[in-house]
Scaffold this active site. Sequence first.
Site, PDB file in Angstrom:
ATOM      1  N   GLU A   1       6.499   5.953  -9.910  1.00  0.00           N
ATOM      2  CA  GLU A   1       5.430   5.964  -9.298  1.00  0.00           C
ATOM      3  C   GLU A   1       4.846   6.920  -8.083  1.00  0.00           C
ATOM      4  OE1 GLU A   1       3.737   1.125  -9.786  1.00  0.00           O
ATOM      5  OE2 GLU A   1       4.635   1.664  -7.749  1.00  0.00           O
TER       6      GLU A   1
ATOM      7  N   HIS B   1       0.297   0.004 -13.755  1.00  0.00           N
ATOM      8  CA  HIS B   1       1.141  -1.205 -13.768  1.00  0.00           C
ATOM      9  C   HIS B   1       2.165  -0.842 -14.144  1.00  0.00           C
ATOM     10  CE1 HIS B   1       1.048  -5.300 -15.784  1.00  0.00           C
ATOM     11  NE2 HIS B   1       2.560  -4.066 -16.239  1.00  0.00           N
TER      12      HIS B   1
ATOM     13  N   ASP C   1      -5.085  -5.165 -18.454  1.00  0.00           N
ATOM     14  CA  ASP C   1      -3.816  -4.079 -18.038  1.00  0.00           C
ATOM     15  C   ASP C   1      -4.229  -3.435 -19.398  1.00  0.00           C
ATOM     16  OD1 ASP C   1      -2.910  -4.693 -15.483  1.00  0.00           O
ATOM     17  OD2 ASP C   1      -1.444  -6.110 -16.110  1.00  0.00           O
TER      18      ASP C   1
ATOM     19  N   LEU D   1      -4.429  -7.063  -6.923  1.00  0.00           N
ATOM     20  CA  LEU D   1      -4.744  -8.269  -8.103  1.00  0.00           C
ATOM     21  C   LEU D   1      -6.251  -8.943  -8.535  1.00  0.00           C
ATOM     22  CD1 LEU D   1      -1.532 -10.406  -6.278  1.00  0.00           C
ATOM     23  CD2 LEU D   1      -1.741  -8.322  -8.426  1.00  0.00           C
TER      24      LEU D   1
ATOM     25  N   GLY E   1       1.163  -1.266  -0.060  1.00  0.00           N
ATOM     26  CA  GLY E   1      -0.010  -0.120  -0.241  1.00  0.00           C
ATOM     27  C   GLY E   1       1.281   1.553  -0.036  1.00  0.00           C
ATOM     28  N   SER E   2       2.151   0.838  -0.504  1.00  0.00           N
ATOM     29  CA  SER E   2       3.028   2.680  -0.942  1.00  0.00           C
ATOM     30  C   SER E   2       2.117   4.031  -1.458  1.00  0.00           C
ATOM     31  CB  SER E   2       4.190   2.156  -1.235  1.00  0.00           C
ATOM     32  OG  SER E   2       4.741   1.622  -2.633  1.00  0.00           O
ATOM     33  N   ASN E   3       1.780   3.296  -2.676  1.00  0.00           N
ATOM     34  CA  ASN E   3       1.174   3.959  -3.804  1.00  0.00           C
ATOM     35  C   ASN E   3       0.018   4.583  -2.797  1.00  0.00           C
ATOM     36  OD1 ASN E   3       2.726   4.091  -6.085  1.00  0.00           O
ATOM     37  ND2 ASN E   3       2.088   2.254  -5.981  1.00  0.00           N
TER      38      ASN E   3
ATOM     39  N   ASN F   1      -5.982   2.195 -12.930  1.00  0.00           N
ATOM     40  CA  ASN F   1      -5.074   0.984 -12.948  1.00  0.00           C
ATOM     41  C   ASN F   1      -3.668   2.261 -12.570  1.00  0.00           C
ATOM     42  OD1 ASN F   1      -4.253  -1.054 -11.534  1.00  0.00           O
ATOM     43  ND2 ASN F   1      -3.981  -2.134 -14.121  1.00  0.00           N
TER      44      ASN F   1
HETATM   45  C1  GRF Z   1       2.978  -1.510  -7.638  1.00  0.00           C
HETATM   46  O1  GRF Z   1       4.360  -1.515  -7.929  1.00  0.00           O
HETATM   47  C2  GRF Z   1       1.865  -1.465  -8.815  1.00  0.00           C
HETATM   48  O2  GRF Z   1       2.277  -0.903  -9.976  1.00  0.00           O
HETATM   49  C3  GRF Z   1       1.353  -2.952  -8.798  1.00  0.00           C
HETATM   50  O3  GRF Z   1       1.275  -3.206  -7.499  1.00  0.00           O
HETATM   51  C4  GRF Z   1       2.794  -2.558  -6.817  1.00  0.00           C
HETATM   52  C5  GRF Z   1       2.055  -2.283  -5.594  1.00  0.00           C
HETATM   53  O4  GRF Z   1       2.794  -1.553  -4.630  1.00  0.00           O
HETATM   54  N1  GRF Z   1       0.399  -2.980  -9.764  1.00  0.00           N
HETATM   55  P1  GRF Z   1       2.877  -1.061  -3.514  1.00  0.00           P
HETATM   56  O5  GRF Z   1       1.168  -2.039  -2.368  1.00  0.00           O
HETATM   57  O6  GRF Z   1       1.656   0.478  -3.539  1.00  0.00           O
HETATM   58  O7  GRF Z   1       3.663  -0.534  -2.749  1.00  0.00           O
END
Ligand code: GRF
Length: 288
Positions: free
Chosen positions: A273, A203, A244, A184, A107-109, A201
């Site tokens: 990202e 990718h 995708d 996923l 969940g870093s994003n 999304n």
């Molecule tokens: C990211 O690299 C995203 O592109 C992919 O899954 C990863 C998720 O990373 N679909 P995080 O959980 O946000 O750290």
Amino acid sequence: MFEQLKRRWKVNSLNLLLVICTFAIGGSLCGYFGRRILLMTGLEKGLSWIVLYIIIMTLVWPFCVLLVSLPLGQFSFFKQYLGKIGQRMFQKKSKKVNVAIFASGAGSNADKIIEHLHQGDIRDRNAVVKLIVCDKPGAGVLEVARRNGIESLIIDRDRFFNGDHYLPVFHKHEIDFIVLAGFLWKVPPQLIAAYPEKMINIHPALLPKFGGKGMYGSKVHEAVIAAGEKESGITIHFVDELYDHGKIIQQATCAVAEDETPESLAVKIHELEHRHFPETVERLLNVK
Ligand code: GRF
């Protein structure tokens, strides 16, 4: 308390001191002028005197702080500050955009998007992350939700794919926009149809290459390296019924070094990202 104010007003220690001085001197000046004006009316102290005093103070105060802010170098801060007060008082509040983030992993994003959208005063936010949707109990993103005080929902496979697709839950939370950030599962068509061009999304490669079923996590980076690519990157796209596949919104690239490993490439991709995703989400929400 001072640290909180510095964060909220986005000022350093010196500016905070000058802002507080402006409030104090401006307030005293306002009191002085208020009483002078009241003296001129010749009113006796009483209820009407108090009411008029409050009205005069309210009207005179902005001018006083603006006046004092000039020599103290805080004019632009107070211009903005008073503007916001005016907006809150007179403008019809536009509806906040409610966002749900779907994620399966660390969940870093999600964390970066929340940090970006939730910065500043809560009353000035035009978009809020209302819900974190996760398919994996124990995933790191649930801790991100907890830390940020955001409700999370762990979804059940059968209900998600065959049942009501959780649409009533999203409606209950008035979700306007969905961000898949490392989610996923394939999103069912009924849910995609409910959010036309309102579901995106990310990718971790340059689509249309290295996408599709089974292409997730380190598998993507392994494939990129095995193919001898000199460049990789990220793709932010609308979600459609294929993996995708939807319309591409934005891509950003990074070099793939000679001695690149899936792990080192993953670090570069995450960095890309975190740099681009939050701003792209904000742009698409149209709330800047
Ligand atoms: C990211 O690299 C995203 O592109 C992919 O899954 C990863 C998720 O990373 N679909 P995080 O959980 O946000 O750290």
